[in-house]
Design an enzyme around this catalytic site. Structure first.
Site, PDB file in Angstrom:
ATOM      1  N   ASP A  70       1.071  -1.083   0.067  1.00  0.00           N
ATOM      2  CA  ASP A  70      -0.060   0.145  -0.225  1.00  0.00           C
ATOM      3  C   ASP A  70       0.867   1.088  -0.001  1.00  0.00           C
ATOM      4  OD1 ASP A  70      -2.202   1.588  -0.164  1.00  0.00           O
ATOM      5  OD2 ASP A  70      -2.485   1.535   2.412  1.00  0.00           O
ATOM      6  N   GLU A  94      -2.398  -0.368  -4.361  1.00  0.00           N
ATOM      7  CA  GLU A  94      -2.694  -1.233  -3.295  1.00  0.00           C
ATOM      8  C   GLU A  94      -2.817  -1.803  -4.218  1.00  0.00           C
ATOM      9  OE1 GLU A  94      -6.023  -0.896   0.156  1.00  0.00           O
ATOM     10  OE2 GLU A  94      -6.080   0.284  -0.967  1.00  0.00           O
TER      11      GLU A  94
HETATM   12 MG   LIG Z   1      -2.713   3.565   0.336  1.00  0.00          MG
END
Ligand SMILES: [Mg+2]
Length: 367
Positions: free
Chosen positions: A22, A117
């Site tokens: 992420d 992500e």
């Molecule tokens: Mg993020």
């Protein structure tokens, strides 16, 4: 920790290694990267006008409570010095593509959740790095090198825990949840923090006396299903750190097709098979010109009442010749005989899935 999510435990023969990567404050970080005036300052990507919302907030802005999806007016009230920047999605997409290429150096099993992500299954990673945590370190270092941006990572034996883990050491950190620590990690977690449990479900759980993962684990499967329907079983299992969902590589179809509408409707197989020939020629020529290959042949049939059906057949390796394409197309037509209604249009297409090339490259690897 010496042992980790990577260790093959005797309890599960298919122990997987999953990384959730992420990017940190992605859009805002890209803007700060590209405009030094924004660095170290509270930045919100999004519209500043009355009805605008914050798409992303820099960490400096988050200190003031500015969050994504917050109305811009609220954000401005919370942080009067907030600088609004117009989103540049083309740039974010390009960076996202760079990141995916880095992932692809380690595994073909990539499931993007958004531009910033993705889940990666690195159980069998291409560089044969034994520990998933080291794969994550390598990916994050490379992302930094190529894009100048920070990423965080969660490493675990399933998707649910990997996603939780990536939040745990943000920004610019990573965290491992092992089969041994998974259930305990979930125990103390408020249910509202579970991925997939929104405010409404969270409130309903609270009303039933379920506030944490442990509270959830103390319920029976029957109770969870009775109260939460289909999702009940999923909650029941994730509260035990169990999640068997696979990382699904995104597969984008690219296809080449041709079709023709007849001057009068047809019902006879021979007549229709003859009409297929120029379509097959066209598709095959196009593929040959473009050097594109495909494994899936699709026949489209439009009847005289404009109802359309499609029939597909996939073969294990790319269709290798015009003859093969013809054989497959004609067989699909044969399967529809006798036709239920007069046919007004036929189409043939050959499609490939993104990732097919990698599959084939892998088959060719020396053992
Ligand atoms: Mg993020």
């Amino acid at each position: 920790m010496t042992d980790d999510a990577d260790a093959q435990t005797g309890s599960s023969p298919r122990q997987r290694k999953i990384i959730h990567v992420d990017m940190d404050a992605f859009y805002a970080s890209v803007e700060q990267r590209d405009n030094p005036d924004l660095r170290g300052k509270p930045v919100a990507v999004g519209g500043s006008r009355e009805r605008g919302v914050v798409a992303a907030a820099s960490y400096e802005a988050r200190k003031f409570g500015v969050r994504s999806a917050m109305p811009s007016v609220t954000a401005k009230r919370q942080c009067p010095d907030l600088i609004f920047v117009k989103p540049r999605f083309e740039v974010y997409k390009a960076v996202s593509q760079q990141i995916r290429e880095i992932f692809a150096e380690h595994t073909p099993v990539i499931e993007p959740l958004s531009l910033d992500e993705a889940y990666l299954d690195v159980t069998e990673n291409l560089q044969q790095i034994p520990l998933a945590r080291d794969v994550a370190l390598a990916i994050r270092a490379r992302i930094k090198e190529v894009t100048g941006l920070n990423a965080s990572a969660g490493i675990s034996y399933n998707k649910f825990l990997a996603k939780l883990a990536s939040d745990h050491r943000k920004p610019n950190g990573q965290y491992v949840i092992t089969p041994e620590t998974g259930p305990a990690f979930v125990e103390t977690l408020p249910v509202g923090k579970f991925h997939g449990i929104g405010p409404a479900t969270s409130a309903r759980m609270n009303a039933l006396g379920i506030f944490t993962g442990l509270d959830m684990r103390n319920q029976t499967l029957e109770f969870m299903q009775a109260n939460f329907g289909k999702s009940g079983a999923y909650y029941y299992w994730i509260s035990r750190g169990v999640d068997h969902r696979e990382v699904r590589a995104s597969r984008i179809r690219k296809s080449v097709g041709a079709e023709t509408t007849f001057s009068q409707d047809l019902t006879a197989f021979d007549a229709m098979a003859a009409e297929l020939q120029p379509l097959i020629d066209k598709v095959w020529r196009h593929c040959a010109d473009k050097g594109s290959r495909g494994r899936t042949v699709t026949l489209k049939v439009k009847f005289n009442d404009f109802q359309i059906i499609t029939r597909s057949r996939s073969v294990p390796v790319a269709v290798a010749s015009r003859d093969d394409l013809e054989r497959l197309s004609v067989a699909l037509l044969q399967n529809e005989m006798p036709v239920r209604k007069p046919v007004r249009l036929l189409g043939v297409s050959l499609s490939s899935l993104q990732g097919d090339d990698e599959d084939e490259a892998q088959l060719g690897l020396p053992i």
